[in-house]
Write an enzyme that holds these catalytic residues in place. Structure first.
Site: not given
Length: 324
Positions: A150, A154, A191, A195, A216
């Protein structure tokens, strides 16, 4: 020359997914004609069933790793599984979706002279040693880890976009999207927000990886879609030259630890759930926070929805979904 405030025919790849379906709604609401392309690997028709009969909406089941021939004015390239559970399920296909998908969509944009948006990701920064992360930071990415399909896919897509911009004078827009949440997230996507909410609503233990001190930044989906559209609607440069291509960070700069997020969700749901701790996965970033000064300057954009407000709306969505 076409005016960008006029009604447009717009292609949205990954349009039946979480972000894509919200973007489709916003474009239809302002009067655009939308072609939604999705192979339904992680997207679902449930996300777009309310617009299937809309006179300006068309759904096409298609995999972007294969060429697509349409006449469009703009392209939003959102096609790619974005959660670790999904993109690690078939890592080779994940890389192909990012790289071959970008090549195919850029080829379409080149042929039609369409403006094209690339949904890049904060994962291009890897496990950052610069905090918060500005667009000038080149990142700290493991090229051979389990997340590399990923992250590196990207990063390669960004390279392709900027090479088409320089070599073919293509009007590109590249946004690095940070953690986004809201209604229509997949309940089993792995995620952290989905979750925790699902576990809390079921009264199950909430699983935290590591000690929960990793941070985050969480952006509510409505804010993010606003930023994406503002970016795409920026005018071209002088004499019809491509406009500001980015890359630009799109995310909420509010920074929270994973443990803080879990405790907020428990409080908002009134759940009896307890916190349980497991080993931190490989290459899981310790810190993630966007520097959004460029988005403020270029797009006049700043998120406005607080984490508590956004979580409340997301919890309401999942509560109804789990009840059915």
């Amino acid at each position: 020359m076409r005016k960008y405030n006029a009604s447009k025919r717009i292609l949205v790849t990954g349009g039946a997914g979480f972000l894509g379906s919200h973007l489709v709604d916003r474009l239809l609401a302002r009067g655009d004609e939308v072609v939604c392309v999705d192979n339904l690997f992680t997207g679902t028709k449930r996300n777009i069933e309310h617009v299937l009969d809309h006179k300006h909406f068309e759904f096409l089941r298609h995999d972007v790793t294969f060429p697509l021939y349409l006449e469009v004015d703009e392209i939003y390239n959102l096609a790619c599984p974005a959660s670790p559970i999904h993109y690690q399920h078939d890592p080779v296909q994940t890389t192909k979706t990012s790289v071959h998908g970008a090549i195919n969509m850029l080829g379409l944009a080149k042929r039609t002279r369409a403006r094209i948006f690339q949904a890049s990701t904060s994962e291009v920064y890897g496990d950052p040693v610069v905090h918060p992360q500005p667009e000038s930071y080149w990142g700290n990415v493991n090229t051979v880890g389990i997340r590399s399909c990923y992250d590196e896919g990207k990063r390669c897509a960004e390279t392709l976009f900027f090479d088409y911009y320089r070599q073919h004078n293509l009007d590109i827009r590249v946004a690095r999207i940070f953690n986004t949440y809201g209604p229509r997230m997949h309940p089993n996507d792995g995620r952290v927000v989905s979750n925790f909410i699902v576990q809390a609503l079921k009264g199950e233990d909430i699983t935290i990886y590591g000690e929960g001190q990793q941070t985050r930044s969480f952006c509510y989906v409505d804010d993010l879609i606003d930023g994406i559209i503002r970016f795409m609607d920026l005018p071209r440069g002088r004499d019809g030259e491509p406009g500001f291509p980015g890359p630009v960070n799109l995310g909420n700069p509010g920074e929270f630890s994973i443990r803080q997020l879990a405790e907020k969700i428990i409080a908002l749901t009134g759940s009896p759930s307890k916190l349980v701790f497991q080993r931190l996965p490989e290459d899981d970033p310790i810190q993630r926070q966007p520097d959004i000064r460029l988005a403020k300057d270029k797009l006049n954009w700043i998120p406005s929805i607080s984490l508590d407000e956004g979580l409340s709306q997301t919890i309401e969505y999942f509560d109804k979904l789990l009840a059915n």
